[in-house]
Design a protein around this motif. Structure first.
Motif, PDB file in Angstrom:
ATOM      1  N   LYS A   1       0.834  -1.209   0.000  1.00 41.47           N
ATOM      2  CA  LYS A   1       0.000   0.000   0.000  1.00 41.47           C
ATOM      3  C   LYS A   1       0.864   1.253   0.000  1.00 41.47           C
ATOM      4  O   LYS A   1       0.586   2.227  -0.733  1.00 41.47           O
ATOM      5  CB  LYS A   1      -0.918  -0.024   1.218  1.00 41.47           C
ATOM      6  N   GLU A   2       1.935   1.256   0.784  1.00 36.01           N
ATOM      7  CA  GLU A   2       2.837   2.414   0.816  1.00 36.01           C
ATOM      8  C   GLU A   2       3.569   2.585  -0.511  1.00 36.01           C
ATOM      9  O   GLU A   2       3.786   3.713  -0.971  1.00 36.01           O
ATOM     10  CB  GLU A   2       3.834   2.244   1.956  1.00 36.01           C
ATOM     11  N   GLN A   3       3.972   1.478  -1.140  1.00 33.75           N
ATOM     12  CA  GLN A   3       4.628   1.570  -2.437  1.00 33.75           C
ATOM     13  C   GLN A   3       3.701   2.164  -3.491  1.00 33.75           C
ATOM     14  O   GLN A   3       4.109   3.005  -4.301  1.00 33.75           O
ATOM     15  CB  GLN A   3       5.107   0.185  -2.859  1.00 33.75           C
ATOM     16  N   LYS A   4       2.431   1.743  -3.494  1.00 33.00           N
ATOM     17  CA  LYS A   4       1.466   2.301  -4.447  1.00 33.00           C
ATOM     18  C   LYS A   4       1.247   3.789  -4.193  1.00 33.00           C
ATOM     19  O   LYS A   4       1.127   4.589  -5.135  1.00 33.00           O
ATOM     20  CB  LYS A   4       0.151   1.550  -4.348  1.00 33.00           C
ATOM     21  N   LYS A   5       1.205   4.161  -2.934  1.00 33.59           N
ATOM     22  CA  LYS A   5       0.989   5.568  -2.603  1.00 33.59           C
ATOM     23  C   LYS A   5       2.158   6.427  -3.078  1.00 33.59           C
ATOM     24  O   LYS A   5       1.959   7.505  -3.667  1.00 33.59           O
ATOM     25  CB  LYS A   5       0.816   5.715  -1.092  1.00 33.59           C
ATOM     26  N   LEU A   6       3.401   5.984  -2.862  1.00 31.88           N
ATOM     27  CA  LEU A   6       4.571   6.729  -3.330  1.00 31.88           C
ATOM     28  C   LEU A   6       4.603   6.798  -4.854  1.00 31.88           C
ATOM     29  O   LEU A   6       4.961   7.844  -5.428  1.00 31.88           O
ATOM     30  CB  LEU A   6       5.848   6.075  -2.793  1.00 31.88           C
ATOM     31  N   ARG A   7       4.258   5.691  -5.515  1.00 27.18           N
ATOM     32  CA  ARG A   7       4.240   5.706  -6.977  1.00 27.18           C
ATOM     33  C   ARG A   7       3.216   6.708  -7.486  1.00 27.18           C
ATOM     34  O   ARG A   7       3.490   7.460  -8.442  1.00 27.18           O
ATOM     35  CB  ARG A   7       3.922   4.297  -7.481  1.00 27.18           C
ATOM     36  N   HIS A   8       2.054   6.742  -6.862  1.00 24.67           N
ATOM     37  CA  HIS A   8       1.016   7.710  -7.262  1.00 24.67           C
ATOM     38  C   HIS A   8       1.497   9.143  -7.060  1.00 24.67           C
ATOM     39  O   HIS A   8       1.286  10.012  -7.926  1.00 24.67           O
ATOM     40  CB  HIS A   8      -0.253   7.450  -6.457  1.00 24.67           C
ATOM     41  N   GLN A   9       2.155   9.410  -5.936  1.00 27.14           N
ATOM     42  CA  GLN A   9       2.653  10.760  -5.675  1.00 27.14           C
ATOM     43  C   GLN A   9       3.714  11.173  -6.688  1.00 27.14           C
ATOM     44  O   GLN A   9       3.738  12.328  -7.145  1.00 27.14           O
ATOM     45  CB  GLN A   9       3.208  10.837  -4.255  1.00 27.14           C
ATOM     46  N   ARG A  10       4.605  10.243  -7.055  1.00 27.88           N
ATOM     47  CA  ARG A  10       5.632  10.562  -8.060  1.00 27.88           C
ATOM     48  C   ARG A  10       5.007  10.860  -9.418  1.00 27.88           C
ATOM     49  O   ARG A  10       5.421  11.801 -10.115  1.00 27.88           O
ATOM     50  CB  ARG A  10       6.628   9.401  -8.165  1.00 27.88           C
ATOM     51  N   ARG A  11       4.013  10.075  -9.813  1.00 26.15           N
ATOM     52  CA  ARG A  11       3.374  10.296 -11.113  1.00 26.15           C
ATOM     53  C   ARG A  11       2.608  11.621 -11.135  1.00 26.15           C
ATOM     54  O   ARG A  11       2.630  12.341 -12.136  1.00 26.15           O
ATOM     55  CB  ARG A  11       2.431   9.137 -11.419  1.00 26.15           C
ATOM     56  N   VAL A  12       1.951  11.969 -10.023  1.00 28.07           N
ATOM     57  CA  VAL A  12       1.237  13.256  -9.957  1.00 28.07           C
ATOM     58  C   VAL A  12       2.211  14.418 -10.052  1.00 28.07           C
ATOM     59  O   VAL A  12       1.964  15.403 -10.774  1.00 28.07           O
ATOM     60  CB  VAL A  12       0.404  13.322  -8.655  1.00 28.07           C
ATOM     61  N   ALA A  13       3.359  14.313  -9.347  1.00 31.44           N
ATOM     62  CA  ALA A  13       4.351  15.393  -9.401  1.00 31.44           C
ATOM     63  C   ALA A  13       4.936  15.526 -10.802  1.00 31.44           C
ATOM     64  O   ALA A  13       5.139  16.644 -11.297  1.00 31.44           O
ATOM     65  CB  ALA A  13       5.460  15.115  -8.379  1.00 31.44           C
ATOM     66  N   ARG A  14       5.185  14.386 -11.477  1.00 33.67           N
ATOM     67  CA  ARG A  14       5.720  14.434 -12.832  1.00 33.67           C
ATOM     68  C   ARG A  14       4.720  15.058 -13.798  1.00 33.67           C
ATOM     69  O   ARG A  14       5.089  15.855 -14.677  1.00 33.67           O
ATOM     70  CB  ARG A  14       6.105  13.021 -13.269  1.00 33.67           C
ATOM     71  N   GLU A  15       3.452  14.734 -13.641  1.00 31.83           N
ATOM     72  CA  GLU A  15       2.429  15.313 -14.511  1.00 31.83           C
ATOM     73  C   GLU A  15       2.255  16.804 -14.264  1.00 31.83           C
ATOM     74  O   GLU A  15       2.076  17.585 -15.214  1.00 31.83           O
ATOM     75  CB  GLU A  15       1.104  14.573 -14.290  1.00 31.83           C
ATOM     76  N   GLN A  16       2.312  17.226 -13.015  1.00 35.49           N
ATOM     77  CA  GLN A  16       2.213  18.662 -12.719  1.00 35.49           C
ATOM     78  C   GLN A  16       3.390  19.439 -13.304  1.00 35.49           C
ATOM     79  O   GLN A  16       3.221  20.540 -13.829  1.00 35.49           O
ATOM     80  CB  GLN A  16       2.144  18.863 -11.209  1.00 35.49           C
ATOM     81  N   GLU A  17       4.581  18.859 -13.211  1.00 39.54           N
ATOM     82  CA  GLU A  17       5.754  19.519 -13.798  1.00 39.54           C
ATOM     83  C   GLU A  17       5.602  19.634 -15.320  1.00 39.54           C
ATOM     84  O   GLU A  17       5.955  20.665 -15.913  1.00 39.54           O
ATOM     85  CB  GLU A  17       7.001  18.724 -13.442  1.00 39.54           C
ATOM     86  N   LYS A  18       5.079  18.587 -15.952  1.00 42.21           N
ATOM     87  CA  LYS A  18       4.874  18.629 -17.395  1.00 42.21           C
ATOM     88  C   LYS A  18       3.848  19.697 -17.773  1.00 42.21           C
ATOM     89  O   LYS A  18       4.050  20.459 -18.736  1.00 42.21           O
ATOM     90  CB  LYS A  18       4.416  17.250 -17.868  1.00 42.21           C
ATOM     91  N   GLN A  19       2.756  19.803 -17.021  1.00 44.55           N
ATOM     92  CA  GLN A  19       1.751  20.826 -17.303  1.00 44.55           C
ATOM     93  C   GLN A  19       2.298  22.234 -17.104  1.00 44.55           C
ATOM     94  O   GLN A  19       1.972  23.155 -17.868  1.00 44.55           O
ATOM     95  CB  GLN A  19       0.533  20.608 -16.395  1.00 44.55           C
ATOM     96  N   GLU A  20       3.167  22.395 -16.107  1.00 43.19           N
ATOM     97  CA  GLU A  20       3.772  23.708 -15.887  1.00 43.19           C
ATOM     98  C   GLU A  20       4.683  24.091 -17.049  1.00 43.19           C
ATOM     99  O   GLU A  20       4.695  25.251 -17.492  1.00 43.19           O
ATOM    100  CB  GLU A  20       4.563  23.687 -14.579  1.00 43.19           C
TER     101      GLU A  20
END
Length: 548
Positions: free
Chosen positions: A299-318
């Motif tokens: 569960k913690e691994q999935k949560k960290l993976r989700h957070q990394r993907r969200v941060a990468r997508e936000q950086e791309k949108q910026e």
């Protein structure tokens, strides 16, 4: 009377409306009379007060006798007819000036002291005698009470020494764990050990002729007695210091400067080469080792993976918003074609449909290409498989797992071959010793490899197989053949380098072989004792069956 009656009637009506009990006419008349009498008494009192105030004002301006005479002594103080100083009480009024009240109080006390001193001096002059030594109590009039102001002490910053709260927390933990009495003993023992260590360090520093001064967490070594730094000692001759070095301007201008330098310095040590000093460890304790990595749950691994993907997508949108990257094309499909391309789809739907199908094929091809680029080659897959077998979580922690099996009969060649080959394929080390009574198999390796090997030995293998050249006795023995997992555990390191079989006739020879070469005779003893217990249980079952 008519007005009073009307008023009473009105009040009666209002009272009735508010659900109050009605009053009679006689009671209303009496209440009105009382009100009129009260108003008349109030007017008479106001008139009387006005006349008295007017008489008092007129009496203030009337002249009743001669005007008062102002008498002042040589100090400018007001005195009476007998020459005594007149002390008048000051009228304190509220003011907005800062500390005005304190200044007035101090001035009053000062004037009081001066009047008391003047009185004592005058009495002494009148008596004509010698003045006695005055004290503070004699100078203060006890009849006058003065309230002393107690100024509150100004608060200042109270700094807490470093480690105070840490000590309190440690002591609280000790109390919760061992009790207050034992916690105090433990704290006293720690203090004694610290003092002893500091004393020992001071003695060692004294023996080494060095003085250490603690400044925070750093340690500063003071300059030695001869006032010469350690890096300059090799260049100065014995007994020379910095004071002997010729640094005066007049000396430098002299032609014999070379001879003066030779008397002080070792010129042989001065060369064209650069000397790099020896790197020594700092005089302090080594830092503590870093904490071991924490193993995360799924569960913690999935949560960290989700957070990394969200941060990468936000950086791309910026970056797209800033114009650094081009915005991606809309993913048009047949299902949303009419909704995305409204006007174009209406004008020429056939052409738009063809173009959407081409874009869909391009996206699918790009997806397949990315998967193909990430796909491992056969050599890489083989290396990954070996890496997972050899470097699992348990092997990285420094543990080597061991399994010990006992097989009653290893006469079948196929079973022997499977035991040997599977141990090598799972990268296990160990030994198999075949004796006349039984066979012991010892394997070492990672947890994953041993799990696969255990499934082979306990489930997949058919230990009752026979060959064509078996005798009746061997066939009967093969039918009762079985494999027993005697012991499993872990150790710090491997004891064998590879897996192989050895054939020895007696159990004593097998035990001696294990003790001499691998120091693991306890494995043989465990296998022998475990099977003997199993045989006893089997004999008991047979006896019960015969009795039945």
């Amino acid at each position: 009377t008519t007005t009073t009656t009307t008023t009473t009637t009105t009040r009666t009506t209002r009272t009735t409306r508010t659900m109050q009990p009605p009053i009679s006419a006689q009671q209303a008349i009496e209440k009105a009379r009382e009100t009129a009498a009260r108003l008349a008494a109030l007017q008479h009192q106001r008139k009387k007060n006005k006349q008295s105030n007017q008489s008092i004002t007129e009496s203030k301006f009337e002249k009743t006798g001669p005007a008062p005479v102002l008498r002042v002594n040589e100090k400018g103080q007001e005195v009476d007819e007998n020459g005594k100083v007149i002390v008048r009480a000051k009228d304190y009024t509220a003011t907005t000036k800062v500390n005005e009240k304190q200044k007035m109080r101090q001035a009053f006390l000062q004037a009081e002291r001066e009047v008391a001193m003047e009185e004592m001096r005058r009495r002494g002059d009148l008596a004509g005698g010698k003045k006695e030594e005055q004290t503070k109590e004699d100078m203060i009039d006890p009849e006058i009470s003065v309230k002393q102001k107690h100024n509150r002490k100004k608060s200042s910053l109270q700094f807490v020494a470093k480690g105070t709260y840490e000590k309190q927390a440690d002591f609280t933990r000790l109390v919760n764990r061992f009790g207050e009495v034992d916690a105090k003993k433990i704290r006293a023992r720690e203090e004694r050990e610290k003092k002893r260590a500091a004393h020992t360090e001071a003695l060692e520093a004294a023996v080494a002729r060095e003085v250490k001064t603690d400044i925070g967490e750093a340690i500063v070594r003071e300059r030695p007695e001869d006032d010469v730094e350690w890096w300059d000692k090799p260049f100065l001759k014995d007994g020379k210091t910095y004071a002997d070095v010729p640094l005066d301007d007049k000396v430098l201008e002299d032609d014999k400067i070379g001879t003066l330098w030779e008397k002080v310095l070792n010129t042989d040590k001065i060369t064209k080469y650069v000397e790099h000093p020896y790197l020594d460890d700092p005089p302090m304790e080594a830092p503590p080792p870093p904490p071991p990595p924490v193993k995360l749950t799924k569960k913690e691994q999935k949560k960290l993976r989700h957070q990394r993907r969200v941060a990468r997508e936000q950086e791309k949108q910026e970056m797209i918003r800033q114009g650094v990257l081009e915005p991606p094309k809309p993913k048009v499909k047949i299902s949303n074609m009419m909704r995305v391309l409204t006007e174009e789809a209406v004008l020429d739907p056939t052409m738009i449909e063809q173009r959407v199908k081409e874009e869909m094929e391009e996206r699918q091809q790009a997806h397949d290409d990315r998967n193909l680029a990430r796909k491992l080659t056969p050599a890489e897959r083989r290396e990954k498989k070996i890496r997972k077998l050899l470097r699992d979580d348990t092997s990285e922690a420094g543990e080597v797992f061991t399994h010990v099996y006992r097989i009653e009969n290893m006469r079948n060649v196929k079973n022997k071959f499977k035991v040997d080959v599977n141990a090598q394929e799972n990268h296990l080390t160990g030994i198999g010793i075949i004796t006349d009574t039984f066979t012991i198999v010892i394997v070492e390796g990672t947890n994953k490899g041993l799990k696969r090997y255990e499934k082979l030995m306990m489930r997949r293998m058919d230990w009752t197989l026979t060959n064509e050249d078996y005798t009746d006795e061997e066939i009967e023995r093969a039918e009762n053949n079985k494999c027993t997992l005697v012991w499993k555990g872990s150790g710090p390191q491997r004891k064998m380098k590879r897996f192989h079989f050895e054939t020895l006739r007696t159990e004593a020879a097998a035990r001696k072989y294990l003790e001499t070469n691998f120091k693991c005779a306890n494995y043989f003893d465990a296998a022998q004792s475990a099977v003997s217990v199993d045989d006893d249980n089997g004999d008991e079952q047979e006896g019960d069956a015969m009795e039945t």
